[in-house]
Design an enzyme around this catalytic site. Sequence first.
Site, short mmCIF file in Angstrom:
data_model
loop_
_atom_site.label_atom_id
_atom_site.label_comp_id
_atom_site.label_asym_id
_atom_site.label_seq_id
_atom_site.Cartn_x
_atom_site.Cartn_y
_atom_site.Cartn_z
N GLU A 1 16.54 28.38 1.64
CA GLU A 1 17.68 28.33 1.95
C GLU A 1 18.63 29.27 0.84
O GLU A 1 19.58 28.65 0.53
CB GLU A 1 18.52 27.13 2.37
N GLU B 1 12.59 22.36 8.57
CA GLU B 1 13.51 21.28 8.55
C GLU B 1 14.47 21.12 9.87
O GLU B 1 14.76 22.12 10.64
CB GLU B 1 14.78 21.16 7.60
C1 GBH Z 1 19.35 21.40 4.18
O1 GBH Z 1 20.49 22.19 4.04
C2 GBH Z 1 18.74 21.37 2.71
O2 GBH Z 1 17.37 22.18 2.68
C3 GBH Z 1 18.21 20.03 2.52
O3 GBH Z 1 17.79 19.94 1.14
C4 GBH Z 1 19.08 19.06 2.75
O4 GBH Z 1 18.84 17.56 2.55
C5 GBH Z 1 19.48 19.07 4.27
O5 GBH Z 1 19.67 20.19 4.84
C6 GBH Z 1 20.35 17.99 4.93
O6 GBH Z 1 21.48 18.60 4.49
O7 GBH Z 1 27.98 21.91 11.18
O8 GBH Z 1 29.45 24.15 10.85
O9 GBH Z 1 29.67 21.89 9.40
C7 GBH Z 1 20.99 22.31 5.09
C8 GBH Z 1 22.23 23.21 5.19
C9 GBH Z 1 24.57 23.76 5.60
C10 GBH Z 1 23.14 22.82 7.15
C11 GBH Z 1 25.77 22.92 6.22
C12 GBH Z 1 24.22 22.30 8.09
C13 GBH Z 1 26.51 22.53 8.33
C14 GBH Z 1 27.50 23.49 9.20
N1 GBH Z 1 23.53 22.95 6.04
N2 GBH Z 1 25.43 23.24 7.68
S1 GBH Z 1 28.50 22.74 10.17
#
Ligand code: GBH
Length: 449
Positions: A172, A355
């Site tokens: 990511e 994931e």
């Molecule tokens: C992943 O990132 C990571 O790779 C991992 O390490 C982590 O533990 C896992 O997710 C769980 O967090 O729904 O509009 O508020 C996830 C990246 C960024 C995905 C924020 C969800 C939320 C956007 N995330 N996003 S919103």
Amino acid sequence: LLPRRGFAAARFPEDFTWGVSTSAAQIEGAAEIDGKAPSIWDVFAQQPGRIADGGTPEIACDHYHLLEEDIALMQGLGIGAYRFSIAWPRVVPDGIGRQNEQGWAFYDRLVDRLLAAGIKPMPCLYHWDLPQALQERGGWLSRDSIAWLSEYARAACKRLGDRVDTWFILNEASVHAIFGHGTGEHAPGIAGGNDGVLQALHHQNLAQGAALRALRQERSGLTLGTVLSLQPVVPETESRVDHDAAIRWDAVWNRLALDGLMRGTVPEVLVPTLGKVVQPDDLDLVKTPVDLIGMNYYSRCTVRHEPGRLLDVGWGRPHADRFTAYGWPVEPQGLKEMLLQLKTLYGNPPVLITENGAAYADDPRGGPVQDDERITFLRDHLLALQEALEEGCNVKGYMAWSLLDNFEWQMGYKMRFGLVFVDFDNDRKRIPKASYDWFRRVVGTGIPA
Ligand code: GBH
């Protein structure tokens, strides 16, 4: 929200890969043991107010000492593959140069035990835990990062390449750039605004290309990929300004990595800002081919026009009726949408879902963790995945995030994503949740019922 029972779900293909996913800083602990140097997350977590409840990655799930038990849990699921990450500061403490034999010995052991258990190791080289020593030389804001990552990739392949044939480079890059180098909510905590995001993202994309080339040079026959956080971006309202905000956010969230990797181009709206950073020939390196896209999917992104934020984009209210404990919307159809985008816009590359999962407030007091909401979440995403397969999307497998409750970055230990509960107050005791048994049945039968 009890799981639906008694409907006939289809069966996944026989050769579909099932797995679970973790990352080093989130589970290993042993942050200062056997020669490991600090990562940017170890340092960031020491700064007051950065992490919920002052959590740190120092012990985490203590997987470093409990790896046999954790592999037994994976074996119990019957999975065929495991995505983990290698902690760069454990194996190359200063980020470049001297290697740490004890650190490599841990990954030797992990790989050997996985193979003995019939589980294919799929390491990711970089899941956000940069050696602090490299941060002090500019980290991802420096173009030197290209050489740093490729040298480390080469070392990893020399050490493990005789037993590991599938590698992911980055996790990511966009999320690491945005939260680590734009808003500063993640390590290294740089509130660098648009310039910080685009530099950190472009340099990661370049370094990824160089690392892919280094691995190809080291050995033939490897399956190489990288992991992207892909979320369809939708505007909160139909207004012109929200629509434009969604175009900008999609460009930085999904397209800069995808267009660069798959087409060697930069999304139009980012050209003015990135113009200063991109050098001639950069896009050739960014476009270095992969064999496999690792796709992490949690939800769509709903955004709105909001001056003063990154790219003048703020989070909007999602068009959803269910939310996880983290507040993220539950949007299984977004998974299918994103896969269809990969099919129609990018030539249908092979994809592994690396994931997918959800945080819920699990409580083991008073018996087993009956996490029906997580089961519903996972099942609904697997059903959406089957729809995507029926429409011809090239999906090779699915990995649940995550095997264990773990160090959830700035949320510390407050958000639990595991199929297995970890008692952080009691020797990191592992307690499989109902979702663990459910996933075991899915893996065994190929049917997400
Ligand atoms: C992943 O990132 C990571 O790779 C991992 O390490 C982590 O533990 C896992 O997710 C769980 O967090 O729904 O509009 O508020 C996830 C990246 C960024 C995905 C924020 C969800 C939320 C956007 N995330 N996003 S919103």
